[in-house]
Write an enzyme that holds these catalytic residues in place. Structure first.
Site, mmCIF file in Angstrom:
data_model
loop_
_atom_site.group_PDB
_atom_site.id
_atom_site.type_symbol
_atom_site.label_atom_id
_atom_site.label_comp_id
_atom_site.label_asym_id
_atom_site.label_seq_id
_atom_site.Cartn_x
_atom_site.Cartn_y
_atom_site.Cartn_z
ATOM 1 N N TYR A 12 6.608 3.218 -1.666
ATOM 2 C CA TYR A 12 5.486 4.000 -2.199
ATOM 3 C C TYR A 12 5.950 5.413 -2.527
ATOM 4 O O TYR A 12 6.653 6.031 -1.727
ATOM 5 C CB TYR A 12 4.372 4.085 -1.139
ATOM 6 C CG TYR A 12 3.251 5.036 -1.503
ATOM 7 C CD1 TYR A 12 2.102 4.565 -2.131
ATOM 8 C CD2 TYR A 12 3.352 6.404 -1.241
ATOM 9 C CE1 TYR A 12 1.080 5.430 -2.489
ATOM 10 C CE2 TYR A 12 2.336 7.282 -1.603
ATOM 11 C CZ TYR A 12 1.205 6.780 -2.222
ATOM 12 O OH TYR A 12 0.195 7.642 -2.578
ATOM 13 N N GLU A 30 1.257 8.149 -9.352
ATOM 14 C CA GLU A 30 1.519 7.314 -8.177
ATOM 15 C C GLU A 30 2.231 6.036 -8.597
ATOM 16 O O GLU A 30 1.787 5.368 -9.533
ATOM 17 C CB GLU A 30 0.189 6.950 -7.485
ATOM 18 C CG GLU A 30 0.377 6.076 -6.254
ATOM 19 C CD GLU A 30 -0.946 5.535 -5.721
ATOM 20 O OE1 GLU A 30 -1.485 6.122 -4.775
ATOM 21 O OE2 GLU A 30 -1.443 4.524 -6.264
#
Ligand code: GDP
Ligand code: MN
Length: 424
Positions: free
Chosen positions: A102, A189
């Protein structure tokens, strides 16, 4: 915020030199099949909607052949996710995933920070809220010096990336920070970015949101409306936006709520100011009516702006009423509103005869304003006139949400009954 769909975000990432899978968007099963043929081999078929958790919602599918890609596309495009129809799919090469990571860059609004912040975690792929805090590593990015290689190395070491992979990860994160800056992103993101069997890093997903205030600097994005929009841009959205773009007073842009143009009970919503808008919502909620949109004309705008906003609000199809909600004390010259409303209602009500319109106007120049409304609209408000359900109120109802809601509801019931009797 101006948000991109995954496939659009990935295109821009690719152009900035970030590693993205080979792929392309498709709007029909046939097109999906063609893209799968062009890619060759197994593919991922991913529904394109402005929502996370698509894996869980069943709109990310892995298939082996172009025919299966077409079938998966058909199934995915028949779905609605969080109220949003899936109109496109992204078809891309299936990744050989060894591990998911992530990373994101968001704006850290903490008082002592107020700068972009990079977050990195070896626990990728899932909802970041469900990852334990201690496994998410963060660093603020100095707005002047930018994200430095030592910031990247520091994050990698904290996250426990093995030494031999640190330079690979550090350059991935650095490139991401450069991309965030280049595109003036608010949020960028990548969840997950993955390490493949052959050891390379690649963006498997992408959420990219551009800072609204920087949209003017990026003609390449061709963003029509620098606002967070749930669905597609309509002609009315464009008109509303053209009002907003040139005049910062109030909100000219019509934010569509959950309005669907067919359900009963939607009211064209035109409050004057934020607090007043909250009270107007109370008025509607109390009687089970719903706002079709949000727009407001606070900030003492000129009459022509109010006229244009009201015109947009009233142009929404299938309304059960219109509320000019000047609750509380609006600290502006209200006669601009009065003059604008007279002109708008004379133009619009003949197209929607009998539409309930509750006009509440309080504050500066109230007496003159109410007089302008009463005399200006008298010719419309005759017993059989198109303005027969126009009601005008002033300071005696300045905080009276219950009364205003009930008046609108009573008028809306009459209006519906009348339309049904006419077979409309
Ligand atoms: P999201 O659920 O909306 O965040 O969509 P993602 O693009 O992140 O996909 C969800 C999950 O699909 C990923 O976390 C992966 O675990 C899984 N997945 C498995 N194979 C692939 C693949 O080849 N490509 C992509 N993009 N995801 C894959
Ligand atoms: Mn994801």
């Amino acid at each position: 915020m101006a948000k991109f769909l995954e496939y659009q975000g990935k295109e821009w990432l690719g152009k900035a030199g970030m590693p993205v899978p080979k792929g392309r968007a498709a709007s029909s099963p046939e097109e999906a099949k063609q893209v799968a043929e062009w890619i060759g081999g197994p593919v991922a078929v991913k529904g394109q909607v402005q929502a996370g958790g698509r894996g869980k919602a069943g709109i990310v599918k892995l298939v082996n052949t172009p025919d299966e890609a077409a079938a998966a596309a058909e199934e995915i495009m028949s779905k609605t996710v969080k109220g949003l129809p899936v109109r496109q799919v992204l078809i891309e090469e299936k990744l050989d995933i060894k591990k998911e990571f992530y990373c994101s860059i968001v704006i850290n609004n903490a008082k002592e920070a107020r700068c972009p912040m990079m977050m990195f975690s070896t626990e990728g792929g899932m909802d970041i809220e469900s990852v334990p805090e201690e496994l998410i590593h963060k660093v603020n990015i100095d707005p002047i010096f930018g994200f430095q290689i030592y910031d990247a190395v520091d994050l990698c070491v904290k996250a426990g990336i093995p030494d031999k992979d640190i330079s690979k990860f550090a350059s991935f994160l650095t490139k991401l920070a450069q991309t965030h800056k280049k595109y003036d992103c608010q949020t960028l993101e990548i969840n997950p970015f993955v390490m493949t069997g052959s050891g390379s890093l690649i963006c498997a997903d992408c959420k990219m949101e551009i800072d609204n205030s920087s949209v003017g600097r990026h003609p390449e994005f061709n963003i029509k409306i620098a606002r967070d929009l749930p669905g597609e841009v309509t002609e009315l959205d464009m008109i509303g936006w053209s009002i907003e773009e040139t005049d910062a007073r109030g909100t000219g842009f019509l934010m569509n709520m959950s309005y669907d143009e067919v359900s009963p009970g939607y009211v064209g919503y035109h409050p004057i100011g934020g607090g007043s808008a909250m009270m107007g919502l109370d008025a509607l909620n109390q009687v089970g009516l719903k706002p079709a949109n949000y727009a407001d004309t606070s900030g003492n705008p000129v009459g022509s702006k109010i006229y244009r906003v009201a015109k947009c609000v009233l142009s929404q199809p299938n309304l059960d009423g219109y509320l000019l909600g000047g609750f509380m004390m609006a600290n502006q010259e209200q006669w601009h509103h009065a003059n604008a409303m007279v002109k708008v209602l004379w133009e619009e009500l003949p197209k929607k005869p009998g539409l309930p319109c509750v006009l509440l106007l309080c504050g500066n120049r109230e007496d003159e304003s109410l007089e302008i409304l009463r005399t200006g609209l008298a010719g419309l408000m005759t017993p059989d006139g198109p303005g027969k359900r126009v009601e005008i109120y002033g300071k005696e109802h300045v905080t009276d949400t219950k009364f205003i809601g009930e008046r609108l509801l009573a008028l809306a019931k009459e209006y519906r009954a009348e339309k049904e009797a006419q077979g409309k």
